[in-house]
Design a protein around this motif. Structure first.
Motif, PDB file in Angstrom:
ATOM      1  N   ASP A  62       0.823  -1.216   0.000  1.00 16.23           N
ATOM      2  CA  ASP A  62       0.000   0.000   0.000  1.00 16.23           C
ATOM      3  C   ASP A  62       0.854   1.262   0.000  1.00 16.23           C
ATOM      4  OD1 ASP A  62      -2.384  -1.309  -0.151  1.00 16.23           O
ATOM      5  OD2 ASP A  62      -2.894  -1.111   1.962  1.00 16.23           O
ATOM      6  N   ALA A  63       2.002   1.213   0.665  1.00 15.54           N
ATOM      7  CA  ALA A  63       2.843   2.397   0.791  1.00 15.54           C
ATOM      8  C   ALA A  63       3.464   2.816  -0.533  1.00 15.54           C
ATOM      9  CB  ALA A  63       3.939   2.151   1.830  1.00 15.54           C
ATOM     10  N   VAL A  64       3.630   1.878  -1.455  1.00 12.95           N
ATOM     11  CA  VAL A  64       4.275   2.213  -2.729  1.00 12.95           C
ATOM     12  C   VAL A  64       3.295   2.165  -3.899  1.00 12.95           C
ATOM     13  CG1 VAL A  64       6.561   1.475  -1.981  1.00 12.95           C
ATOM     14  CG2 VAL A  64       5.023  -0.162  -3.077  1.00 12.95           C
ATOM     15  N   CYS A  65       2.011   2.092  -3.611  1.00 14.36           N
ATOM     16  CA  CYS A  65       0.989   2.054  -4.653  1.00 14.36           C
ATOM     17  C   CYS A  65       0.059   3.248  -4.503  1.00 14.36           C
ATOM     18  CB  CYS A  65       0.192   0.748  -4.571  1.00 14.36           C
ATOM     19  SG  CYS A  65       1.157  -0.719  -4.956  1.00 14.36           S
ATOM     20  N   ARG A  66      -0.205   3.938  -5.591  1.00 18.01           N
ATOM     21  CA  ARG A  66      -1.052   5.130  -5.529  1.00 18.01           C
ATOM     22  C   ARG A  66      -2.433   4.863  -6.119  1.00 18.01           C
ATOM     23  NH1 ARG A  66       1.041  10.908  -7.609  1.00 18.01           N
ATOM     24  NH2 ARG A  66       2.470  10.424  -5.908  1.00 18.01           N
ATOM     25  N   GLY A  67      -3.447   5.233  -5.359  1.00 17.81           N
ATOM     26  CA  GLY A  67      -4.800   5.269  -5.891  1.00 17.81           C
ATOM     27  C   GLY A  67      -5.590   3.992  -5.802  1.00 17.81           C
ATOM     28  N   ARG A  68      -5.015   2.915  -5.232  1.00 15.31           N
ATOM     29  CA  ARG A  68      -5.762   1.670  -5.115  1.00 15.31           C
ATOM     30  C   ARG A  68      -5.201   0.869  -3.944  1.00 15.31           C
ATOM     31  NH1 ARG A  68      -8.828  -0.186  -9.071  1.00 15.31           N
ATOM     32  NH2 ARG A  68      -7.613   0.804 -10.723  1.00 15.31           N
ATOM     33  N   SER A  69      -6.053   0.515  -3.004  1.00 19.08           N
ATOM     34  CA  SER A  69      -5.627  -0.266  -1.837  1.00 19.08           C
ATOM     35  C   SER A  69      -5.764  -1.749  -2.127  1.00 19.08           C
ATOM     36  CB  SER A  69      -6.480   0.097  -0.621  1.00 19.08           C
ATOM     37  OG  SER A  69      -7.826  -0.322  -0.832  1.00 19.08           O
ATOM     38  N   VAL A 149      -0.872   2.095  -9.925  1.00 20.69           N
ATOM     39  CA  VAL A 149      -1.923   1.067  -9.977  1.00 20.69           C
ATOM     40  C   VAL A 149      -3.288   1.676 -10.280  1.00 20.69           C
ATOM     41  CG1 VAL A 149      -0.670  -0.511  -8.463  1.00 20.69           C
ATOM     42  CG2 VAL A 149      -2.237   1.162  -7.461  1.00 20.69           C
ATOM     43  N   ASP A 150      -3.427   2.982 -10.071  1.00 25.00           N
ATOM     44  CA  ASP A 150      -4.701   3.639 -10.374  1.00 25.00           C
ATOM     45  C   ASP A 150      -4.897   3.862 -11.865  1.00 25.00           C
ATOM     46  OD1 ASP A 150      -2.676   5.536 -10.572  1.00 25.00           O
ATOM     47  OD2 ASP A 150      -3.905   7.173  -9.800  1.00 25.00           O
ATOM     48  N   ALA A 151      -3.840   3.651 -12.651  1.00 24.05           N
ATOM     49  CA  ALA A 151      -3.916   3.883 -14.098  1.00 24.05           C
ATOM     50  C   ALA A 151      -3.989   2.571 -14.876  1.00 24.05           C
ATOM     51  CB  ALA A 151      -2.706   4.691 -14.557  1.00 24.05           C
ATOM     52  N   ILE A 152      -4.223   1.468 -14.175  1.00 26.75           N
ATOM     53  CA  ILE A 152      -4.299   0.143 -14.789  1.00 26.75           C
ATOM     54  C   ILE A 152      -5.667  -0.443 -14.478  1.00 26.75           C
ATOM     55  CG2 ILE A 152      -3.276  -2.159 -14.882  1.00 26.75           C
ATOM     56  CD1 ILE A 152      -0.687  -0.936 -13.888  1.00 26.75           C
ATOM     57  N   TRP A 153      -6.363  -0.922 -15.511  1.00 23.57           N
ATOM     58  CA  TRP A 153      -7.740  -1.381 -15.352  1.00 23.57           C
ATOM     59  C   TRP A 153      -7.860  -2.871 -15.664  1.00 23.57           C
ATOM     60  CZ3 TRP A 153     -10.573   2.060 -12.923  1.00 23.57           C
ATOM     61  CH2 TRP A 153     -10.200   3.402 -13.021  1.00 23.57           C
ATOM     62  N   TYR A 154      -8.566  -3.561 -14.788  1.00 22.75           N
ATOM     63  CA  TYR A 154      -8.793  -4.999 -14.909  1.00 22.75           C
ATOM     64  C   TYR A 154      -9.942  -5.251 -15.880  1.00 22.75           C
ATOM     65  CZ  TYR A 154     -10.440  -9.620 -13.238  1.00 22.75           C
ATOM     66  OH  TYR A 154     -10.853 -10.925 -13.134  1.00 22.75           O
ATOM     67  N   PHE A 155      -9.729  -6.182 -16.860  1.00 17.07           N
ATOM     68  CA  PHE A 155     -10.819  -6.404 -17.811  1.00 17.07           C
ATOM     69  C   PHE A 155     -10.953  -7.843 -18.304  1.00 17.07           C
ATOM     70  CE2 PHE A 155      -7.563  -6.367 -20.994  1.00 17.07           C
ATOM     71  CZ  PHE A 155      -8.097  -6.929 -22.140  1.00 17.07           C
ATOM     72  N   GLY A 156     -10.056  -8.761 -17.919  1.00 18.38           N
ATOM     73  CA  GLY A 156     -10.167 -10.125 -18.427  1.00 18.38           C
ATOM     74  C   GLY A 156      -9.615 -11.142 -17.455  1.00 18.38           C
ATOM     75  N   HIS A 157     -10.126 -12.372 -17.543  1.00  9.85           N
ATOM     76  CA  HIS A 157      -9.730 -13.436 -16.609  1.00  9.85           C
ATOM     77  C   HIS A 157      -9.786 -14.773 -17.338  1.00  9.85           C
ATOM     78  CE1 HIS A 157     -10.530 -15.534 -12.449  1.00  9.85           C
ATOM     79  NE2 HIS A 157      -9.372 -15.880 -12.979  1.00  9.85           N
ATOM     80  N   TRP A 158      -8.627 -15.368 -17.570  1.00 12.21           N
ATOM     81  CA  TRP A 158      -8.527 -16.648 -18.260  1.00 12.21           C
ATOM     82  C   TRP A 158      -7.774 -17.647 -17.396  1.00 12.21           C
ATOM     83  CZ3 TRP A 158      -9.804 -18.182 -23.443  1.00 12.21           C
ATOM     84  CH2 TRP A 158     -10.512 -17.194 -24.164  1.00 12.21           C
ATOM     85  N   ILE A 159      -8.224 -18.897 -17.401  1.00 11.98           N
ATOM     86  CA  ILE A 159      -7.590 -19.964 -16.642  1.00 11.98           C
ATOM     87  C   ILE A 159      -7.153 -21.055 -17.621  1.00 11.98           C
ATOM     88  CG2 ILE A 159      -7.872 -21.677 -14.800  1.00 11.98           C
ATOM     89  CD1 ILE A 159     -10.082 -19.887 -13.646  1.00 11.98           C
ATOM     90  N   THR A 160      -5.903 -21.475 -17.533  1.00 11.70           N
ATOM     91  CA  THR A 160      -5.388 -22.525 -18.417  1.00 11.70           C
ATOM     92  C   THR A 160      -6.186 -23.811 -18.229  1.00 11.70           C
ATOM     93  OG1 THR A 160      -3.191 -21.573 -18.075  1.00 11.70           O
ATOM     94  CG2 THR A 160      -3.296 -23.728 -19.145  1.00 11.70           C
ATOM     95  N   PRO A 161      -6.506 -24.512 -19.315  1.00 10.59           N
ATOM     96  CA  PRO A 161      -7.296 -25.737 -19.191  1.00 10.59           C
ATOM     97  C   PRO A 161      -6.632 -26.797 -18.303  1.00 10.59           C
ATOM     98  CG  PRO A 161      -7.139 -25.051 -21.486  1.00 10.59           C
ATOM     99  CD  PRO A 161      -6.194 -24.195 -20.722  1.00 10.59           C
TER     100      PRO A 161
END
Length: 307
Positions: A62-69, A149-161
């Motif tokens: 948390d101390a080295v990440c801005r904008g997202r806990s 981390v506040d400038a990166i957005w989560y949008f996909g989730h894939w799991i290897t078969p």
């Protein structure tokens, strides 16, 4: 043989706007080609990414990440805790594999690596992090940086078969390329890099000259409907539900085939615990993905901005 461990992983699509083409599209994505001798997806074109390492998981994030806990990141991923490590891993991998560091100076500006002295210093930092001699968090503390981390957005989730010799639970992210930084591949795990329009990458893949795996193709298809990087990020920021996509494999006289959720044969897929004796090569999986683009069910289960 025993069950293959499912490892957490993170991948990031780094976007920018290039010259507009005849259709008015400016969006470009940064891609790397993995080493041909790699024992994992050798020769494939990929986005920067890899496994979430133990060094990415610490109470001091948390101390080295801005904008997202960590609480916010974990809620977005649908896990109890430790979610921020995925964002940190995405940033670390982009730094190691591409030399792109998504981090802020104390004044709030994204770090610039344009001048030779700074570039040389961070090239040494990159080598130290890549070699496992230092944690990215330590570099941030030394340079008084905070990860963006506040400038990166989560949008996909894939799991290897199930059945694969290696399995990853991979979260896909999108971000804007930082100014005054020039991506350069590491010439070790990856041997080439390119900025390319998503639709051009898909067209080259369809022609058989640009090998990619199904999650990569699905991600490109998801962002290809947008004309600019800003449009992608705006759409990604609005996503609240990201379903996990778990392909399955079918064993028949032709060997091993991969099927996606929504495909007619999905219910017949392998669900055992042990790895299979044969696994399709990158070329085989890339050619399969070309076929899937024209089959019923090919779009099902493929998530991304705007889906």
């Amino acid at each position: 043989m025993s069950e293959v461990e499912l490892r957490d992983a993170a991948t990031v699509l780094i976007l920018r706007d290039g010259p507009r083409d005849a259709d008015g599209d400016a969006l470009e994505v940064f891609m790397l080609r993995r080493n041909l001798d790699s024992d994992f997806v050798g020769g494939a074109f990929v986005f920067p990414g890899g496994a979430v390492d133990p060094e990415d998981r610490h109470d001091d994030l948390d101390a080295v990440c801005r904008g997202r806990s960590d609480a916010d990141a974990s809620a977005r991923l649908g896990i109890e805790q430790g979610g921020l490590a995925f964002w940190v891993a995405a940033i670390r991998e982009s730094f190691e594999e591409a030399g792109v560091l998504l981090a802020y100076h104390p004044d709030g500006d994204v770090i610039r690596l344009a001048d030779p002295e700074t570039n040389e210093r961070f090239a040494a930092h990159r080598a130290a992090v890549d070699g496992g001699r230092r944690r990215l968090v330590e570099i941030c503390e030394e340079e008084q940086l905070q990860l963006a981390v506040d400038a990166i957005w989560y949008f996909g989730h894939w799991i290897t078969p199930v059945g694969a010799p290696r399995r990853y639970d991979t979260r896909f992210f999108v971000t804007l390329a930082p100014p005054a930084q020039t991506p350069v591949h590491d010439d070790r795990e990856v041997i080439a890099n390119t900025w390319i329009k998503p639709k051009d990458a898909l067209a080259r893949h369809g022609a058989g000259s640009f090998e990619m795996l199904p999650p990569t193709i699905a991600s490109l298809r998801a962002v290809s409907r947008f004309s600019t990087a800003a449009e992608v990020l705006e759409a990604a920021a609005e996503i609240t539900d990201v379903p996990a996509i778990l392909p399955r494999v079918i064993l028949d006289e032709g060997g091993v085939r991969i099927v996606l959720p929504g495909d007619p044969e999905y219910g017949e897929g392998y669900t055992g615990e042990e790895p299979l004796g044969h696994w399709p090569s990158v070329g085989e999986r890339s050619r399969l993905a070309i076929t899937l683009q024209g089959e019923p069910g090919a779009d099902r289960g493929r998530d991304g901005p705007g889906d």
